[in-house]
Enzyme design. Structure first.
Site, mmCIF file in Angstrom:
data_model
loop_
_atom_site.group_PDB
_atom_site.id
_atom_site.type_symbol
_atom_site.label_atom_id
_atom_site.label_comp_id
_atom_site.label_asym_id
_atom_site.label_seq_id
_atom_site.Cartn_x
_atom_site.Cartn_y
_atom_site.Cartn_z
ATOM 1 N N GLN A 155 -3.516 -21.196 -11.806
ATOM 2 C CA GLN A 155 -3.442 -20.874 -10.524
ATOM 3 C C GLN A 155 -3.703 -19.517 -10.023
ATOM 4 O OE1 GLN A 155 -0.029 -23.426 -9.357
ATOM 5 N NE2 GLN A 155 -1.298 -23.692 -7.563
ATOM 6 N N HIS B 211 -1.248 -28.963 -13.649
ATOM 7 C CA HIS B 211 -2.037 -27.856 -13.530
ATOM 8 C C HIS B 211 -2.475 -27.284 -14.854
ATOM 9 C CE1 HIS B 211 -2.259 -26.909 -9.362
ATOM 10 N NE2 HIS B 211 -0.999 -26.981 -9.004
ATOM 11 N N HIS C 119 4.154 -31.685 -11.346
ATOM 12 C CA HIS C 119 2.979 -31.087 -10.699
ATOM 13 C C HIS C 119 2.343 -29.872 -11.528
ATOM 14 C CE1 HIS C 119 1.251 -29.923 -6.773
ATOM 15 N NE2 HIS C 119 1.088 -28.572 -7.611
ATOM 16 N N GLU C 120 3.432 -29.212 -11.774
ATOM 17 C CA GLU C 120 3.035 -27.849 -12.628
ATOM 18 C C GLU C 120 2.364 -28.208 -14.261
ATOM 19 O OE1 GLU C 120 2.682 -25.378 -11.000
ATOM 20 O OE2 GLU C 120 3.927 -26.279 -9.181
ATOM 21 N N GLY D 242 6.599 -23.642 -7.173
ATOM 22 C CA GLY D 242 6.252 -23.813 -8.468
ATOM 23 C C GLY D 242 4.732 -23.008 -8.408
ATOM 24 N N CYS E 271 0.292 -27.820 -2.383
ATOM 25 C CA CYS E 271 -0.040 -26.958 -3.536
ATOM 26 C C CYS E 271 -0.878 -25.805 -2.889
ATOM 27 C CB CYS E 271 -1.091 -27.693 -4.287
ATOM 28 S SG CYS E 271 -1.719 -26.940 -5.931
ATOM 29 N N LEU E 272 -0.213 -24.686 -3.640
ATOM 30 C CA LEU E 272 -0.838 -23.405 -2.955
ATOM 31 C C LEU E 272 -2.672 -23.472 -3.211
ATOM 32 C CD1 LEU E 272 2.000 -20.879 -3.955
ATOM 33 C CD2 LEU E 272 1.680 -22.012 -1.965
#
Ligand code: NI
Length: 177
Positions: free
Chosen positions: A54, A148, A144-145, A49, A102-103
């Site tokens: 991000q 963000h 999670h997204e 995702g 997470c990236l």
């Protein structure tokens, strides 16, 4: 399409929050380009995702996809989805703990509690209404997204920071595989 630079933990953009998109903004070619770039960036770095924030963009949009992912080999598949202005509601009291990465927090994993089942409302990349129920890993990725988009990262949700683990040690000691 381009691979975009991913903001890492500590960059203020990850904490700044996002703004909802108007129908005009959804129809704009500029947004379709952003969506294409986000998908390419997510795939390049084997993410499941990616939120626009991000990649340094304050628009309220996230993309997700789980398909033969080397970073999450044991997880259920999730088709490519584009969620604009998403809203969620828990459909279970129950929260499950599972590992997340997470990236924006590279090479780390931690145990995070999430609702096992959620209702999701959002707009598609064409501005069409989406409404569906997500469970398990799919529900986890969406939560999670959405975090963000609200200026949060998974570390904020962890109840036991002693589970925070480098990826190599995760694979060695904690992975299901
Ligand atoms: Ni993330």
């Amino acid at each position: 399409m381009s691979i975009l630079k991913v903001a890492r933990l500590g960059h203020p953009v990850l904490r700044a929050g996002t703004r909802p998109l108007s129908p005009e903004e959804i129809a704009a070619p500029d947004l379709q380009r952003l969506i294409g770039d986000m998908i390419e960036t997510m795939r390049e770095y084997n993410g499941v995702g990616l939120a626009a924030v991000q990649v340094h963009d304050a628009r309220r949009i996230a993309v997700l996809e789980v398909a033969d992912n080397p970073r999450y080999p044991e997880k259920q598949a999730v088709p490519l989805s584009i969620l604009i202005n998403p809203k969620i509601e828990p459909l279970s009291e129950e929260q499950e703990e599972d590992w997340e990465g997470c990236l924006s927090v590279p090479d780390m994993r931690g145990l995070v509690p999430r609702y096992a089942k959620i209702g999701v409302q959002a707009l598609s990349h064409k501005g069409e209404k989406l409404e569906f129920v997500a469970e398990g890993f799919h529900a986890r990725v969406i939560q999670h997204e959405l975090d963000h988009l609200n200026g949060k990262v998974y570390l904020d949700r962890m109840t036991d920071l002693s589970t925070l683990t480098h990826l190599q040690e995760y694979l060695r000691f904690w992975s299901e595989k």
